[in-house]
Design a protein around this motif. Structure first.
Motif, short mmCIF file in Angstrom:
data_model
loop_
_atom_site.label_atom_id
_atom_site.label_comp_id
_atom_site.label_asym_id
_atom_site.label_seq_id
_atom_site.Cartn_x
_atom_site.Cartn_y
_atom_site.Cartn_z
N SER A 168 -5.90 -44.76 -0.86
CA SER A 168 -6.53 -43.40 -0.66
C SER A 168 -6.11 -42.66 0.55
CB SER A 168 -7.87 -43.32 -0.49
OG SER A 168 -8.30 -44.07 0.61
N SER A 169 -6.02 -41.17 0.77
CA SER A 169 -5.51 -40.76 1.84
C SER A 169 -6.22 -41.17 3.10
CB SER A 169 -5.54 -39.12 1.77
OG SER A 169 -7.22 -38.91 1.79
N GLY A 170 -7.20 -41.64 3.23
CA GLY A 170 -8.04 -42.22 4.31
C GLY A 170 -7.58 -43.27 4.72
N MET A 171 -7.29 -44.35 3.74
CA MET A 171 -6.76 -45.65 3.86
C MET A 171 -5.58 -45.61 4.37
SD MET A 171 -7.77 -47.68 0.33
CE MET A 171 -6.74 -49.04 0.54
N ALA A 172 -4.49 -44.62 4.00
CA ALA A 172 -3.20 -44.43 4.40
C ALA A 172 -3.25 -43.82 6.02
CB ALA A 172 -2.46 -43.47 3.74
N ALA A 173 -4.23 -42.98 6.23
CA ALA A 173 -4.21 -42.63 7.83
C ALA A 173 -4.64 -43.70 8.62
CB ALA A 173 -5.01 -41.14 7.61
N ARG A 174 -5.63 -44.47 8.37
CA ARG A 174 -6.05 -45.43 9.23
C ARG A 174 -4.99 -46.31 9.23
NH1 ARG A 174 -10.36 -45.67 5.50
NH2 ARG A 174 -10.28 -47.90 4.86
N LEU A 175 -4.26 -46.94 8.53
CA LEU A 175 -3.10 -47.59 8.60
C LEU A 175 -2.05 -47.18 9.60
CD1 LEU A 175 -1.99 -50.41 7.91
CD2 LEU A 175 -0.68 -49.43 5.85
N ARG A 176 -1.88 -45.94 9.50
CA ARG A 176 -0.70 -45.03 10.40
C ARG A 176 -1.38 -45.19 11.60
NH1 ARG A 176 -1.33 -41.24 6.26
NH2 ARG A 176 0.72 -41.06 4.87
N PHE A 177 -2.32 -44.95 12.07
CA PHE A 177 -3.10 -44.97 13.20
C PHE A 177 -2.97 -46.52 13.85
CE2 PHE A 177 -6.62 -46.22 16.20
CZ PHE A 177 -6.29 -45.09 17.36
N LEU A 230 1.39 -39.28 16.55
CA LEU A 230 0.89 -39.71 15.12
C LEU A 230 -0.04 -38.85 14.72
CD1 LEU A 230 -0.34 -42.34 13.54
CD2 LEU A 230 -2.19 -42.44 15.47
N GLY A 231 0.47 -38.45 13.39
CA GLY A 231 -0.36 -37.44 12.53
C GLY A 231 -0.86 -38.01 11.22
N VAL A 232 -1.81 -37.15 10.54
CA VAL A 232 -2.03 -37.82 9.16
C VAL A 232 -0.69 -37.63 8.44
CG1 VAL A 232 -4.38 -37.27 9.63
CG2 VAL A 232 -2.79 -35.51 8.79
N ASN A 233 0.05 -36.81 8.43
CA ASN A 233 1.40 -36.97 7.81
C ASN A 233 2.56 -37.61 8.12
OD1 ASN A 233 -0.03 -35.07 5.88
ND2 ASN A 233 0.45 -33.39 7.56
N ALA A 234 2.29 -38.89 9.24
CA ALA A 234 3.25 -39.63 9.52
C ALA A 234 3.79 -40.21 8.28
CB ALA A 234 2.95 -40.76 10.46
N ALA A 235 5.22 -40.58 8.24
CA ALA A 235 5.84 -41.18 6.95
C ALA A 235 5.55 -42.48 6.96
CB ALA A 235 7.39 -40.78 7.12
N LEU A 240 0.48 -39.02 21.18
CA LEU A 240 0.07 -37.69 20.68
C LEU A 240 -0.58 -37.86 19.26
CD1 LEU A 240 3.54 -35.96 21.48
CD2 LEU A 240 1.51 -35.97 22.81
N ILE A 241 -1.95 -37.72 19.38
CA ILE A 241 -2.63 -37.95 17.93
C ILE A 241 -3.20 -36.70 17.61
CG2 ILE A 241 -4.56 -39.28 17.08
CD1 ILE A 241 -4.67 -40.94 19.48
N ASP A 242 -2.64 -36.58 16.17
CA ASP A 242 -2.77 -35.16 15.56
C ASP A 242 -4.10 -35.61 14.42
OD1 ASP A 242 -3.26 -32.68 14.50
OD2 ASP A 242 -1.18 -32.19 14.29
N GLU A 243 -5.25 -35.37 14.54
CA GLU A 243 -6.44 -35.54 13.61
C GLU A 243 -6.33 -36.93 12.83
OE1 GLU A 243 -8.94 -33.94 12.78
OE2 GLU A 243 -8.60 -31.81 13.53
N ALA A 244 -5.56 -38.02 13.25
CA ALA A 244 -5.82 -38.95 12.85
C ALA A 244 -7.19 -39.89 12.83
CB ALA A 244 -4.77 -40.08 13.27
N LEU A 245 -7.88 -39.46 13.88
CA LEU A 245 -9.35 -40.18 14.04
C LEU A 245 -10.31 -39.41 13.27
CD1 LEU A 245 -9.68 -40.77 17.83
CD2 LEU A 245 -8.22 -41.71 16.00
N ALA A 246 -10.01 -38.59 12.43
CA ALA A 246 -10.94 -37.65 11.58
C ALA A 246 -11.15 -38.61 10.30
CB ALA A 246 -10.54 -36.16 11.30
N THR A 247 -10.21 -39.50 10.01
CA THR A 247 -10.41 -40.10 8.42
C THR A 247 -11.27 -41.35 8.75
OG1 THR A 247 -8.38 -41.24 9.01
CG2 THR A 247 -8.20 -39.32 7.95
#
Length: 274
Positions: A178-187, A120-125, A199-206
């Motif tokens: 927003s990028s933060g909303m999308a990252a929260r939804l991915r997580f 899981l990363g902030v760039n997950a599709a 594997l979590i790559d920076e997803a908790l930083a948002t």
């Protein structure tokens, strides 16, 4: 009269002994090297016309630069552990996660995993033209959930992500997020399922402090369900609160591997040096 001692165990004869619970390995990284080969690096081939000719002909530039991103990394992760990966930018953390997930081949060495690691990363599709709810459904189906499970979990995932706190965004296309909303939804999608290795790559930083607290609690729950979690984050607070073990990578080499409360001070001292 002293009680006789059993010479085999060193305990009083007749005493009940409890066998230690075996630690179950989930990820074994054995002397792993990851080397990128960059064609045309520093060769003056930034001319768009030259690049187009190479694309059309399939020819590669004669200049090849090797980037040794991970250098002889060895460690074992165990069931129920949460492991923080520390290191400055370019230290090889994300590359190592991608190698564990099977997205990058190891140039040398071997990686063994129990089950299929999930990265899981902030760039997950996610699909920008589909709504948040539809992306939740597709993501859950891709993780192997049944349609009934998807219908049951979708409201919980949307609520956990917090994307509807300022309106009904779950029904809107992802491109409006927003990028933060999308990252929260991915997580939130990834964390809805129990993973053998997450594997979590920076997803908790948002996200705001409330979402970080929720996501950190979810990581602890995943650990408690016998999963293994790797967390890459520049937030030392997130590492301290969720990971009892940390691995510090620098220039592709492990500098320290041990309890978080011992590794983090070493890392902070290194980063704050003059």
């Amino acid at each position: 009269m002293a009680e006789p001692i059993d010479p085999r165990t060193g305990t009083p004869a007749g005493a009940t002994t409890v066998a230690p619970v075996p630690r179950i390995p989930t990820v074994v990284v054995d002397d792993v090297h990851v080397i990128y080969r960059v064609h045309g690096a520093n060769s003056g081939n930034n001319n768009p016309a030259a690049a187009l000719r190479r694309m059309l002909t399939g020819r590669k530039s004669g200049t090849v630069r090797e980037v040794h991103a991970v250098k002889g990394v060895t460690f074992t992760a165990y069931q129920g552990e949460a492991i923080g990966l520390l290191g400055s930018n370019g230290s090889g953390k994300s590359t190592l996660l991608r190698a564990i997930a099977g997205l990058l081949p190891a140039s040398r060495g071997t990686i063994y995993t129990h089950g299929q690691p999930s990265l899981l990363g902030v760039n997950a599709a996610l699909l920008n033209d589909l709504s948040g709810e539809r992306n939740v459904a597709l993501g859950c189906l891709a993780m192997g959930m049944t349609p009934a499970q998807v219908r049951q979990l979708t409201p919980e995932i949307v609520e956990f992500s917090g994307i509807n706190e300022r309106g009904d965004f779950s029904s809107l296309p992802m491109r409006t997020y927003s990028s933060g909303m999308a990252a929260r939804l991915r997580f939130s999608i990834a964390a809805a399922k129990k993973h053998d290795v997450l594997l979590i790559d920076e997803a908790l930083a948002t996200g705001d402090a409330r979402f970080r607290r929720r996501s950190e609690q979810r990581v602890r729950e995943l650990r408690a369900s016998a999963g293994t979690v790797f967390l890459v984050s520049h937030s030392i607070g997130s590492i301290r609160s969720t990971c009892e073990r940390s691995i510090w990578l620098e220039s592709g080499v492990i500098r320290a591997d041990g309890p978080t409360d011992e590794v983090v001070p070493e890392y902070e001292k290194f980063m704050n040096r003059k």
